[in-house]
Scaffold this motif. Structure first.
Motif, PDB file in Angstrom:
ATOM      1  N   GLU A  90       0.927  -1.097  -0.541  1.00  0.00           N
ATOM      2  CA  GLU A  90      -0.198   0.083  -0.089  1.00  0.00           C
ATOM      3  C   GLU A  90       0.979   0.993   0.219  1.00  0.00           C
ATOM      4  O   GLU A  90       0.893   2.349  -0.605  1.00  0.00           O
ATOM      5  CB  GLU A  90      -0.794   0.486   1.271  1.00  0.00           C
ATOM      6  CG  GLU A  90      -1.809  -0.930   0.219  1.00  0.00           C
ATOM      7  CD  GLU A  90      -2.692  -0.774  -0.085  1.00  0.00           C
ATOM      8  OE1 GLU A  90      -3.326   0.149  -0.651  1.00  0.00           O
ATOM      9  OE2 GLU A  90      -2.794  -1.694  -1.212  1.00  0.00           O
ATOM     10  N   GLN A  91       2.617   1.182   1.386  1.00  0.00           N
ATOM     11  CA  GLN A  91       3.251   2.289   0.461  1.00  0.00           C
ATOM     12  C   GLN A  91       3.616   2.499  -0.965  1.00  0.00           C
ATOM     13  O   GLN A  91       3.070   3.814  -1.214  1.00  0.00           O
ATOM     14  CB  GLN A  91       3.800   2.104   1.469  1.00  0.00           C
ATOM     15  CG  GLN A  91       3.494   2.788   3.305  1.00  0.00           C
ATOM     16  CD  GLN A  91       4.378   1.884   4.483  1.00  0.00           C
ATOM     17  OE1 GLN A  91       5.363   0.651   3.918  1.00  0.00           O
ATOM     18  NE2 GLN A  91       4.305   2.223   5.875  1.00  0.00           N
ATOM     19  N   LYS A 136       0.903   4.396  -3.323  1.00  0.00           N
ATOM     20  CA  LYS A 136       0.554   5.288  -2.646  1.00  0.00           C
ATOM     21  C   LYS A 136       1.986   6.373  -3.169  1.00  0.00           C
ATOM     22  O   LYS A 136       1.646   7.341  -3.874  1.00  0.00           O
ATOM     23  CB  LYS A 136       1.177   5.764  -0.905  1.00  0.00           C
ATOM     24  CG  LYS A 136       0.370   7.061  -0.810  1.00  0.00           C
ATOM     25  CD  LYS A 136       0.113   7.028   1.041  1.00  0.00           C
ATOM     26  CE  LYS A 136      -0.386   8.574   0.971  1.00  0.00           C
ATOM     27  NZ  LYS A 136      -0.242   8.834   2.571  1.00  0.00           N
ATOM     28  N   LYS A 154       1.261   5.996  -7.041  1.00  0.00           N
ATOM     29  CA  LYS A 154       0.431   6.883  -7.280  1.00  0.00           C
ATOM     30  C   LYS A 154       0.631   9.004  -6.765  1.00  0.00           C
ATOM     31  O   LYS A 154       0.946   9.339  -8.507  1.00  0.00           O
ATOM     32  CB  LYS A 154      -0.880   7.021  -6.084  1.00  0.00           C
ATOM     33  CG  LYS A 154      -1.315   5.269  -6.316  1.00  0.00           C
ATOM     34  CD  LYS A 154      -3.137   5.681  -6.381  1.00  0.00           C
ATOM     35  CE  LYS A 154      -3.612   4.759  -7.460  1.00  0.00           C
ATOM     36  NZ  LYS A 154      -4.740   4.246  -5.858  1.00  0.00           N
ATOM     37  N   GLU A 155       1.425   8.734  -6.616  1.00  0.00           N
ATOM     38  CA  GLU A 155       2.075  10.694  -6.091  1.00  0.00           C
ATOM     39  C   GLU A 155       3.065  10.732  -6.847  1.00  0.00           C
ATOM     40  O   GLU A 155       3.059  12.416  -8.062  1.00  0.00           O
ATOM     41  CB  GLU A 155       2.575  10.614  -4.391  1.00  0.00           C
ATOM     42  CG  GLU A 155       2.489  11.678  -4.139  1.00  0.00           C
ATOM     43  CD  GLU A 155       1.651  12.728  -3.928  1.00  0.00           C
ATOM     44  OE1 GLU A 155       0.309  12.119  -3.382  1.00  0.00           O
ATOM     45  OE2 GLU A 155       1.494  13.577  -4.177  1.00  0.00           O
ATOM     46  N   ILE A 171       6.817  11.825   1.458  1.00  0.00           N
ATOM     47  CA  ILE A 171       5.811  10.254   2.452  1.00  0.00           C
ATOM     48  C   ILE A 171       6.640   9.382   2.377  1.00  0.00           C
ATOM     49  O   ILE A 171       6.442   8.674   4.203  1.00  0.00           O
ATOM     50  CB  ILE A 171       5.304   9.679   0.832  1.00  0.00           C
ATOM     51  CG1 ILE A 171       4.229  10.046   0.173  1.00  0.00           C
ATOM     52  CG2 ILE A 171       4.335   8.812   1.325  1.00  0.00           C
ATOM     53  CD1 ILE A 171       3.723   9.887  -0.835  1.00  0.00           C
TER      54      ILE A 171
END
Ligand code: ADP
Length: 159
Positions: free
Chosen positions: A47-48, A51, A54-55, A150
């Motif tokens: 998931e990280q 993320k 995506k960013e 992040i």
């Protein structure tokens, strides 16, 4: 043409981005698939990693990022893609990639297209970034600027 770019992206680097930037001009739709490879131990969770991907790719209109736990060829079937994209950095990448490409062609008649990394980023790898993180060295030059925040956030809780 639909292209599926699978990988660990643990984390996504400027080397990945360079390949993505070139691939978005070749493909109508580029699917980046954040995988869980049974042979790998990851620093960041799936998931990280998603993320961060995506960013880092939010500005590309024809890029979609996803996670998948099955075979890459099954993901290709799911989205109707006939081609896998991989980057080639070195001769060390070549033999590994050649075998996987042969399996994917045999299993599902899915061809793999390769882009050579530009000279500037051939040495950049997620494993090098993980090593730098472990010793608290600066990673700014190796990951997309957008994900530094992040990573720092995750780092606070992890190291
Ligand atoms: P995997 O565990 O599937 O190898 P990686 O995230 O390490 O996942 O790599 C995903 C893809 O990105 C691979 O095709 C790899 O060769 C490519 N890649 C990684 N770093 C670079 C780079 N610096 N230049 C070009 N391609 C790269």
């Amino acid at each position: 043409m639909k292209l599926v770019f699978p990988g660990s992206f643990d984390p996504i680097t400027i080397g990945h981005i360079e390949i993505i930037e070139r691939a978005v001009d070749l493909a109508d739709q580029l699917y980046i698939v954040v995988e869980n490879n049974l042979r790998k131990k990851y620093l960041f969770t799936q998931e990280q990693r998603l993320k961060m991907v995506k960013e880092a790719t939010a500005d590309f209109a024809n890029v979609q990022a996803d996670t998948y736990d099955g075979l890459t060829v099954s993901y290709c079937k799911k989205v109707g893609a006939k081609f896998i994209l991989r980057g080639l950095r070195s001769s060390a990448d070549y033999l590994y990639e050649r075998d996987i490409a042969a399996f994917n062609r045999e299993l599902a008649q899915i061809e793999t297209l390769f882009l050579f990394s530009g000279n500037k980023y051939a040495h950049v790898s997620s494993s090098a970034v993980r090593e730098l993180l472990k010793y608290d060295a600066c990673i700014q030059n190796y990951v997309p600027k957008k994900i530094c925040g992040i990573i720092n956030e995750i780092k606070k809780n992890k190291f």
